[in-house]
Design an enzyme around this catalytic site. Structure first.
Site, PDB file in Angstrom:
ATOM      1  N   ASP A   1      -3.474  -0.312   3.253  1.00  0.00           N
ATOM      2  CA  ASP A   1      -3.345   0.055   1.850  1.00  0.00           C
ATOM      3  C   ASP A   1      -4.112  -0.917   0.956  1.00  0.00           C
ATOM      4  OD1 ASP A   1      -2.197   1.262  -0.596  1.00  0.00           O
ATOM      5  OD2 ASP A   1      -1.172  -0.662  -0.710  1.00  0.00           O
TER       6      ASP A   1
ATOM      7  N   SER B   1      -0.141   5.088  -0.900  1.00  0.00           N
ATOM      8  CA  SER B   1      -0.183   3.660  -1.200  1.00  0.00           C
ATOM      9  C   SER B   1       1.207   3.123  -1.516  1.00  0.00           C
ATOM     10  CB  SER B   1      -1.131   3.420  -2.379  1.00  0.00           C
ATOM     11  OG  SER B   1      -1.106   2.072  -2.783  1.00  0.00           O
TER      12      SER B   1
ATOM     13  N   LYS C   1       4.062   0.865   1.499  1.00  0.00           N
ATOM     14  CA  LYS C   1       4.677  -0.457   1.306  1.00  0.00           C
ATOM     15  C   LYS C   1       6.193  -0.359   1.285  1.00  0.00           C
ATOM     16  CE  LYS C   1       2.154  -1.503  -2.381  1.00  0.00           C
ATOM     17  NZ  LYS C   1       1.021  -0.560  -2.427  1.00  0.00           N
TER      18      LYS C   1
END
Length: 434
Positions: A161, A183, A187
């Site tokens: 990412d 993205s 995470k």
């Protein structure tokens, strides 16, 4: 398998397979596939889009490109939250203690801010001694003991990412909804939570300016969670003006504490309760929304959530005297009142302009190497729907210079007026579930 064939396939609007997605993510992360080919693929995705399960496969490949955090040693059901960003958004500082006060563990990994104001970590570092660099063992121990800990993100979470984002930033492909969703969710999924609540902002101070785009992004991220086995809820909330009345790091700590002590800053309080309610219901702490909302509201009124915040600060090395006496938090040298040259009802406050004004003062970063001034910031005296007369104070600038002319100019640009009363904006537009 060849990268050129993958580019060709997506350019023509066809669906990529799991093997093709894994090939390009793994190859790019390891440096085997050059920037120019991935740039071409990003542009093809920008124009052709991706199917929901295709975006989920992309997200999974990004998660698998690096480490994932194992939170199994933390007792209980872990729910994370994420905001797509905004001006005056100090919600994590309220929601974390509020959710923890219901017995739900909050193991929060946050980043630093790049842009208008500091991120959650920058805000917490307004408190002398506050430590955001913990070992995994310390982090887990703090959550088990206090139900709340906040630490910096590890450098190897979803490294694909990081590379893709940097490339998108210079190839005009940032706005692709599948790429934004992948993205954010890569995470969050790598951070190890059992479920996720997303606060998707919409409006002038948000990344997504229109409700239509914000809803599309929210649905995409909820679908990713569903496809990858994580219950996900997205709340679409307003960012057509700053959230609350304070912008800036120490300023936002003060306002978050005020809410935790029962203050009725309406928009900030209501959004925090909304997010915390969905988090605690997902965790099974309460059986339904109404029960959870009422219980959390009590925990704001009775001081339980504030006491969790105090213990959290102590556990992470922060100077508790600054929490018990807010005057000990960093203070700016000058407090400049910006008055109105016009009159009427406030019809618009461009949140982005307020954020830029705060950045000019030093509350945010123009580049990643800039340092943050925790003392400076902005207090809004007027918000949308308020009536203003000439000479009324619009905002107070907390500055370390006596003449912050650029900030004064940006603030005045931010405010728009009209004759006749103005409705206050909707705060929460929609809640999207899987």
């Amino acid at each position: 398998m060849r990268m050129v064939d993958i580019i060709y396939k997506k350019r023509n609007g066809n669906e990529l397979t799991e093997a093709e997605i894994q090939f390009f993510i793994e190859g790019y992360t390891k440096g085997a596939i050059p920037d120019y080919q991935v740039s071409a693929l990003m542009m093809a995705i920008y124009f052709q889009g991706m199917l929901p399960h295709e975006t989920a496969l992309l997200t999974k490949a990004m998660v698998d490109s690096g480490e994932s955090i194992d939170l199994s040693a933390i007792e209980g059901y872990k729910v994370d939250k994420h905001s797509t960003g905004g001006v005056g958004d100090k919600v994590t500082l309220i929601v974390g203690p509020l959710v923890a006060s219901a017995g739900v563990p909050v193991a929060k990994m946050s980043g630093r801010g790049l842009g208008h104001t500091g991120g959650t970590l920058d805000k917490l570092e307004s408190i002398d001694g506050f430590n955001i660099e913990m070992t995994e063992e310390q982090f887990i121990d703090n959550v088990n003991k206090h139900k709340l800990a906040v630490t910096g993100q590890t450098g190897n979470l979803a490294p694909a990412d990081k590379k893709l984002y940097a490339l998108r930033d210079v190839t005009a492909t940032v706005e692709s909804i599948p790429l934004i969703a992948g993205s954010i969710m890569s995470k969050k999924l790598a951070s190890g939570a059992d479920s996720i609540v997303l606060d998707v902002k919409t409006g002038s101070g948000a990344f997504m300016k229109t409700l239509e785009d914000s809803e599309a992004l929210a649905k995409e991220m909820v679908n990713i969670g569903k496809n990858l086995g994580k219950k996900t809820v997205a709340i679409i909330s307003d960012m057509n003006q700053p959230l609350g009345f304070e912008v800036g790091n120490a300023n936002e700590i003060k306002e978050a504490i005020a809410i935790l002590q029962g203050a009725k800053v309406e928009d900030l309080r209501l959004l925090s309760l909304e997010i915390a309610t969905h988090m605690t219901v997902l965790a099974g702490a309460y059986s339904d929304y109404d029960e959870a909302y009422a219980a959390l509201e009590r925990n704001l009124e009775n001081g339980k959530a504030f006491e969790v915040f105090r213990q959290f600060v102590i556990a992470q090395g922060g100077n508790i005297d600054m929490i018990d006496d807010l005057n000990k938090l960093p203070q700016a040298a000058h407090h400049i009142q910006v008055t109105s040259d016009k009159e009427g009802y406030v019809t618009k406050i461009d949140a982005e302009s307020i954020g830029i004004a705060a950045m000019y003062l030093g509350a945010g970063r123009a580049t990643k190497d800039d340092s943050i001034n925790h003392a400076v910031g902005i207090t809004l005296n007027k918000k949308i729907g308020d009536i203003v007369k000439k000479g009324d104070v619009l905002v107070t600038l907390h500055a370390d210079t006596a003449k912050p002319d650029d900030s004064v100019r940006k603030v005045k640009e931010a405010y728009c007026f009209k004759e006749g009363s103005v409705e206050r904006p909707t705060l929460i537009y929609k809640v999207i579930r899987d």
